[in-house]
Enzyme design. Structure first.
Site, PDB file in Angstrom:
ATOM      1  N   LYS A  55       0.852  -1.201   0.000  1.00 26.86           N
ATOM      2  CA  LYS A  55       0.000   0.000   0.000  1.00 26.86           C
ATOM      3  C   LYS A  55       0.887   1.251   0.000  1.00 26.86           C
ATOM      4  CE  LYS A  55      -3.638   2.614   0.690  1.00 26.86           C
ATOM      5  NZ  LYS A  55      -4.620   2.834  -0.369  1.00 26.86           N
ATOM      6  N   CYS A 144      -2.962   7.800  -8.603  1.00 29.11           N
ATOM      7  CA  CYS A 144      -4.144   7.964  -7.744  1.00 29.11           C
ATOM      8  C   CYS A 144      -4.936   9.202  -8.169  1.00 29.11           C
ATOM      9  CB  CYS A 144      -3.718   8.068  -6.281  1.00 29.11           C
ATOM     10  SG  CYS A 144      -5.137   8.150  -5.195  1.00 29.11           S
ATOM     11  N   LYS A 182       3.687   3.631 -11.916  1.00 31.20           N
ATOM     12  CA  LYS A 182       2.284   3.233 -12.096  1.00 31.20           C
ATOM     13  C   LYS A 182       1.532   4.363 -12.780  1.00 31.20           C
ATOM     14  CE  LYS A 182      -1.582   0.999  -9.817  1.00 31.20           C
ATOM     15  NZ  LYS A 182      -2.015   0.442  -8.544  1.00 31.20           N
TER      16      LYS A 182
HETATM   17  C1  LIG Z   1      -9.571   0.857  -2.031  1.00 28.20           C
HETATM   18  C2  LIG Z   1      -8.474   0.988  -3.007  1.00 28.20           C
HETATM   19  C3  LIG Z   1      -7.298   1.585  -2.633  1.00 28.20           C
HETATM   20  C4  LIG Z   1      -6.249   1.718  -3.528  1.00 28.20           C
HETATM   21  N1  LIG Z   1      -5.104   2.283  -3.104  1.00 28.20           N
HETATM   22  C5  LIG Z   1      -4.049   2.367  -3.955  1.00 28.20           C
HETATM   23  C6  LIG Z   1      -2.804   2.855  -3.518  1.00 28.20           C
HETATM   24  O1  LIG Z   1      -2.611   3.208  -2.349  1.00 28.20           O
HETATM   25  N2  LIG Z   1      -1.800   2.928  -4.415  1.00 28.20           N
HETATM   26  C7  LIG Z   1      -1.940   2.527  -5.711  1.00 28.20           C
HETATM   27  O2  LIG Z   1      -0.979   2.608  -6.473  1.00 28.20           O
HETATM   28  N3  LIG Z   1      -3.118   2.045  -6.153  1.00 28.20           N
HETATM   29  C8  LIG Z   1      -4.165   1.948  -5.309  1.00 28.20           C
HETATM   30  N4  LIG Z   1      -5.350   1.406  -5.755  1.00 28.20           N
HETATM   31  C9  LIG Z   1      -5.472   0.978  -7.148  1.00 28.20           C
HETATM   32  C10 LIG Z   1      -5.185  -0.513  -7.317  1.00 28.20           C
HETATM   33  O3  LIG Z   1      -3.856  -0.812  -6.970  1.00 28.20           O
HETATM   34  C11 LIG Z   1      -5.410  -0.965  -8.773  1.00 28.20           C
HETATM   35  O4  LIG Z   1      -4.541  -0.239  -9.615  1.00 28.20           O
HETATM   36  C12 LIG Z   1      -6.827  -0.738  -9.245  1.00 28.20           C
HETATM   37  O5  LIG Z   1      -7.742  -0.990  -8.218  1.00 28.20           O
HETATM   38  C13 LIG Z   1      -7.152  -1.598 -10.466  1.00 28.20           C
HETATM   39  O6  LIG Z   1      -7.052  -2.981 -10.207  1.00 28.20           O
HETATM   40  P1  LIG Z   1      -8.320  -3.940  -9.794  1.00 28.20           P
HETATM   41  O7  LIG Z   1      -9.348  -3.776 -10.859  1.00 28.20           O
HETATM   42  O8  LIG Z   1      -7.750  -5.307  -9.690  1.00 28.20           O
HETATM   43  O9  LIG Z   1      -8.839  -3.453  -8.487  1.00 28.20           O
HETATM   44  C14 LIG Z   1      -6.396   1.256  -4.847  1.00 28.20           C
HETATM   45  C15 LIG Z   1      -7.580   0.629  -5.227  1.00 28.20           C
HETATM   46  C16 LIG Z   1      -8.619   0.489  -4.324  1.00 28.20           C
HETATM   47  C17 LIG Z   1      -9.866  -0.210  -4.730  1.00 28.20           C
END
Ligand SMILES: Cc1cc2nc3c(=O)[nH]c(=O)nc-3n(C[C@H](O)[C@H](O)[C@H](O)COP(=O)(O)O)c2cc1C
Ligand SMILES: Cc1cc2nc3c(=O)[nH]c(=O)nc-3n(C[C@H](O)[C@H](O)[C@H](O)COP(=O)(O)OP(=O)(O)OC[C@H]3O[C@@H](n4cnc5c(N)ncnc54)[C@H](O)[C@@H]3O)c2cc1C
Ligand code: SF4
Lengths: 430, 437
Positions: A55, A144, A182
């Protein structure tokens, strides 16, 4: 005692190397709630995950309640998930101590640390402290789309190629381990920030982060969802709904001749089939957030077993044998064969007589299906059929409508070839 | 042995037919993928049910079969014969939600059918340890044990007194759940990795226990239960009075001279367990117009599953409770049953009465194999129920293991499969520690 399920079969090597970061299989937890603490990450490794992107670390923030909204679709609770969560809310020292602990216990798993800070000094400091944990790589969170961008970080950086390149340059100055950037999908063409990252000298890119979104409005309180005491804001959209768009962006980079960094694929992965799509389009590792949030870490079983089974069936023994294998079949529209013809065929034996194909073609396509008298089974008027396959898409019976090839007797010819020959604008061909 | 082509069971179609791909995908999509899923805990073999359902949903049907068969070698027949209503499906959280539970058995069948019918093997014989084990009795317990032993590299030889393989899975379970042929296909599939068979060989008669002890490093006992018990009342020897499992075996395999049930007018089944219900349903479905089940206690005391009783009632089977046969009447074959009602203390009450019956099935239990077991040295049993270590399945004679109906007193196929596998692990551990002979 009775043995529970083990895994057997011919040895298949799932290990990968993505931008110099190695892991026993391609499945990493994406930076997010599932990779928030050592307890979670170690449990995930025990249950089969190959890596985790911690995270995002930075200056600890304060989060809101609530933070998530979801779009249900046809009995599934999460077709898409939206969040307004920020980076870690835990003290840096605690995170660093836990990362070191995980790395010590799991030397062969990938532990990537996601970072987001502001000034050059802060970057230098946090990189140094993180490297002391023994982590395997960094992921720079330039993606983000909420909360942090207003502070000049996250997607504010990702949307500004110049700034991105400069910060990436700082990081490469300080870091001695692999660095991924990212990328945010909240741009018109992902190649611009990707090229900026490449110019900045990083080792690879991860994409995508979440899409800026408003999930909906509570029709009683009129608050956006998720609601923070009756008010809301735009959040980041992720989960199954975003996969096709994420795949497009991965493909865009995979096809661009000027871009040659390794890719970690993220966005909507729920099963091995989703992961395979990313791998075939050039990603060399897979990140998962929403599926782990919905189903828990155990979901990785299906991903590993399914991928292994597919590899066995197709005769692959290593992942790198098929990474990017579908890219040559991806063409620009102008290069597709305009002389390839298919038409719809309805199998009267399995037709359930719903006539959805008729409605779809009559009202939504090209009026090439008719309803013969004395039967409810529709009939395709083959001379009229343009082969769009809308009828097949709406047909509720698997295998009832098939698209069959018709030989036009014409050679392969694309739009670009027609343009070159000067026959393109002519309306009809012959 | 080839089964008789005209055996009656072929007249009874599947009550839970195969799901189509579209149905299976839709049903699999409903599974919630529960954490610490209650269905897994309810399965005696601990199949990872949410995982195999997820695998079906993600188009990995063979992977689903592998998940199932890894936990339960007999997962193919269990999918059909398990009383899922009181096992996995009974504990599905959808029951709590007030919605139809996931059709786990039918999804399991959807997963294993292509593997078993297509002969696609997931397992193979382990590299030889040079040790060999006799598995006595060719039912689910021995088959599960032998399959596991072969995977571990031991030689496993199954002794079966019948000319066919599979035990009650072949000649006992209700045809509308699974026909004998399907069980034989499963045994064939499982045996292909190297299980050896000695058919038509009754241990104790054709081969002695001493012979086995001399030839093998260990012995697994999967003998099941004995023959049908009788009531000891007049007329029991009349043609037309059948033990229920013998009757069912005739329906399933064609063995024995069973008249065409469609030509009969009335049947009486005595007993209140699942075998009684099965016999009654099978006779009724085969065309006997009047089928009556006579049970000596109250309805609530009936051991048969509620869902099975429900089906029987729907199919027109009539139940009489607190009723006992006094004699079977008839000239050259049974024509009627003399019955008496019982009071609350189960003492006869009122005038005995007679009901017509062209066929009678006695389903009041199966005998225990006490004489046979007493031939084995130092083998502790409780009236024919062999006592085993709950972790390893080992008996009081350290060279012997046991499982299935013989050790649990008569449960289901899935219990026999779990106990056979348990014993295989017990035997393997013991052979490693003790060097066998
Ligand atoms: C609740 C939540 C918190 C997230 N926090 C971060 C984060 O702190 N840093 C980051 O690079 N991406 C963060 N993401 C993005 C995820 O790492 C990922 O890129 C995104 O959710 C797409 O993948 P998925 O469809 O498998 O969820 C977060 C996503 C969610 C749902
Ligand atoms: C009528 C009936 C219906 C049933 N229906 C179901 C159902 O729907 N679902 C379910 O899960 N369970 C059902 N059961 C229970 C299930 O069949 C048993 O629990 C299961 O078969 C037990 O397996 P086993 O291997 O212990 O014994 P068995 O299946 O009884 O196998 C034992 C084998 O040992 C052989 N044998 C015995 N003595 C010797 C000897 N001396 N030498 C060599 N071989 C010998 C026998 O011939 C037999 O083949 C039913 C049982 C009956 C009687
Ligand atoms: S073996 Fe039987 S109890 Fe276990 S999951 Fe299958 S159907 Fe359910």
């Amino acid at each position: 005692m009775i043995q529970r399920n083990g895994r057997t079969g011919e040895p298949i090597d799932l290990s990968i190397d993505c931008a110099g970061i190695r892991s026993p299989n391609p499945f990493w937890l994406a930076s997010g709630p599932p990779a928030n603490s050592s307890g979670q990450v170690m449990r995930a490794f025990d249950m089969g995950w190959g890596g985790a992107v911690w995270k995002t670390l930075g200056d600890p923030i304060t989060n809101t309640a609530s933070r998530y909204g979801a779009i249900p679709y046809q009995g599934r609770n999460v077709a898409g998930l939206n969040n307004i969560e920020l980076i870690t809310d835990r003290p840096l020292e605690v995170n660093l101590k836990e990362i070191a602990e995980v790395k010590k216990k799991y030397p062969n798993h990938a532990v990537v640390v996601s970072l987001m800070v502001e000034t050059k000094d802060e970057w230098r400091d946090i990189i140094k402290r993180c490297e002391d944990t023994g982590c395997d790589g960094f992921e720079l969170n330039f993606g983000c789309p909420h909360g942090m961008c207003e502070r000049g970080m996250g997607s504010a950086v990702g949307q500004e190629p110049k700034v991105l390149e400069e910060i990436a340059g700082w990081v490469m100055e300080f870091a001695s381990i692999p660095v991924l950037v990212k990328l945010t999908p909240n741009i018109t063409d992902v190649l611009y920030p990707a090229m900026a990252a490449q110019r900045g000298g990083v080792d690879g890119v991860s994409l995508v982060n979440t899409f800026k979104s408003v999930i909906g409005i509570d029709h009683d309180t009129l608050s956006p969802i998720p609601s923070v005491g009756g008010e809301g804001t735009s959040g980041g959209y992720c989960g199954p709904a975003i996969k096709p768009i994420a795949l497009h962006m991965v493909t865009r980079l995979g096809k661009a001749p000027e871009f040659h960094l390794p890719i970690s694929g993220v966005g909507g992965v729920q099963s091995w089939e989703d992961a395979l799509d990313f791998l075939l389009l050039g990603a060399s590792s897979i990140q998962v957030c929403t599926a782990a949030m919905h189903y828990g870490f155990k979901i990785v079983d299906d991903m590993i077993l399914g991928l292994e089974e597919w590899m066995r069936e197709k005769g692959y023994s290593r992942i790198d044998e098929f990474v990017g294998k579908a890219l040559p079949n991806y063409k620009e529209w102008g290069d597709l064969n305009l002389n390839f013809k298919i038409v719809a065929e309805i199998d009267p034996g399995t037709c359930i007589e719903c006539q959805l194909c008729y409605a779809a073609c009559e009202d939504g396509a090209h009026q090439c299906i008719e309803l013969p008298k004395g039967t409810r089974v529709p009939r395709v008027i083959e001379e009229e059929c343009v082969g769009c396959n809308l009828c097949q898409i709406v047909c509720p019976v698997e295998g009832c409508i098939t698209m069959v090839e018709r030989d036009t007797g014409l050679p392969r010819e694309s739009w670009n070839e027609r343009v070159a020959k000067g026959t393109a604008g002519a309306g009809s061909l012959h | 042995m080839a089964l008789a082509a005209d055996r009656l069971e072929t007249l009874l179609p599947d009550h839970k037919p195969a799901l189509t791909t579209a149905q299976a995908r839709a049903e699999a999509g409903r599974c919630l993928f529960c954490h610490d899923a209650p269905c897994i805990a309810a399965c005696p073999t601990g199949i990872d049910i949410p995982l195999f359902i997820k695998q079906i949903h993600s188009n990995n049907v063979l992977g689903a079969a592998r998940t199932i068969l890894e936990a339960n070698a007999l997962g193919h027949s269990c999918a059909r014969v398990c009383p899922v209503e009181v096992l996995c499906v009974g504990d599905c959280v959808y029951n709590v939600k007030g919605e139809p539970p996931i059709m786990i058995g039918r999804l399991q069948r959807y997963a294993t059918d292509p593997a078993v019918h297509g002969g696609i093997q997931f397992f193979e014989a382990g590299s030889s340890t040079g040790r060999s084990v006799a598995c006595v009795g060719g039912g689910p317990a021995s088959i599960a044990c032998a399959h596991e032993l072969v995977r571990m590299g031991h030689r496993a030889v199954v002794y079966e007194r019948n000319p066919w393989r599979g035990g009650l899975n072949t000649d006992g379970v209700a045809p509308y759940k699974m026909q004998a042929e399907e069980s034989l296909k499963e045994v064939e599939y499982l045996s292909a990795i190297g299980i050896e068979w000695r058919l038509d060989t009754a241990v104790g008669d054709d081969v002695t226990w001493d012979d086995l002890e001399a030839e093998y490093d260990a012995v697994f006992l999967g003998l099941g239960l004995g023959t049908d018990s009788g009531l000891g009342i007049p007329g029991e020897d009349l043609p037309g009075v059948w033990g229920a499992t013998r009757l069912i075996r005739a329906i399933k395999t064609g063995a024995g001279s069973l008249p065409d049930p469609a030509s009969l007018g009335a049947a009486v089944v005595v007993g209140g367990g699942n075998t009684a219900i099965d016999a009654a349903r099978e006779l009724s479905l085969l065309g006997v117009p009047e089928v009556m089940v006579a049970y000596r206690r109250d309805q609530d005391a009936m051991p048969a599953y509620l869902h099975e009783r429900g089906h029987a009632v729907e199919e027109g089977v009539r139940f009489v409770f607190r009723t006992l046969p006094l004699s079977f009447e008839g000239d050259r074959r049974v024509e009627a049953v003399r019955l008496t009602a019982l009071d609350h203390d189960l003492e006869p009450t009122g005038e005995p009465y007679t009901v017509p019956a062209d066929i009678v099935a006695l389903a009041i239990g199966q005998a225990r194999l006490i004489d046979l077991l007493d031939q084995v040295d130092k083998l502790d049993h409780d009236w024919g129920r062999v006592i085993v270590d709950p972790d390893t399945g080992q008996t009081s004679n350290p060279k012997y293991w046991a499982g299935g109906d013989l050790a649990n007193g008569g449960e289901e196929v899935v219990n026999a499969a779990a106990e056979g596998k348990r014993a295989a692990y017990g035997i393997d551990g013991w052979l490693r520690e003790n060097g066998g002979r």
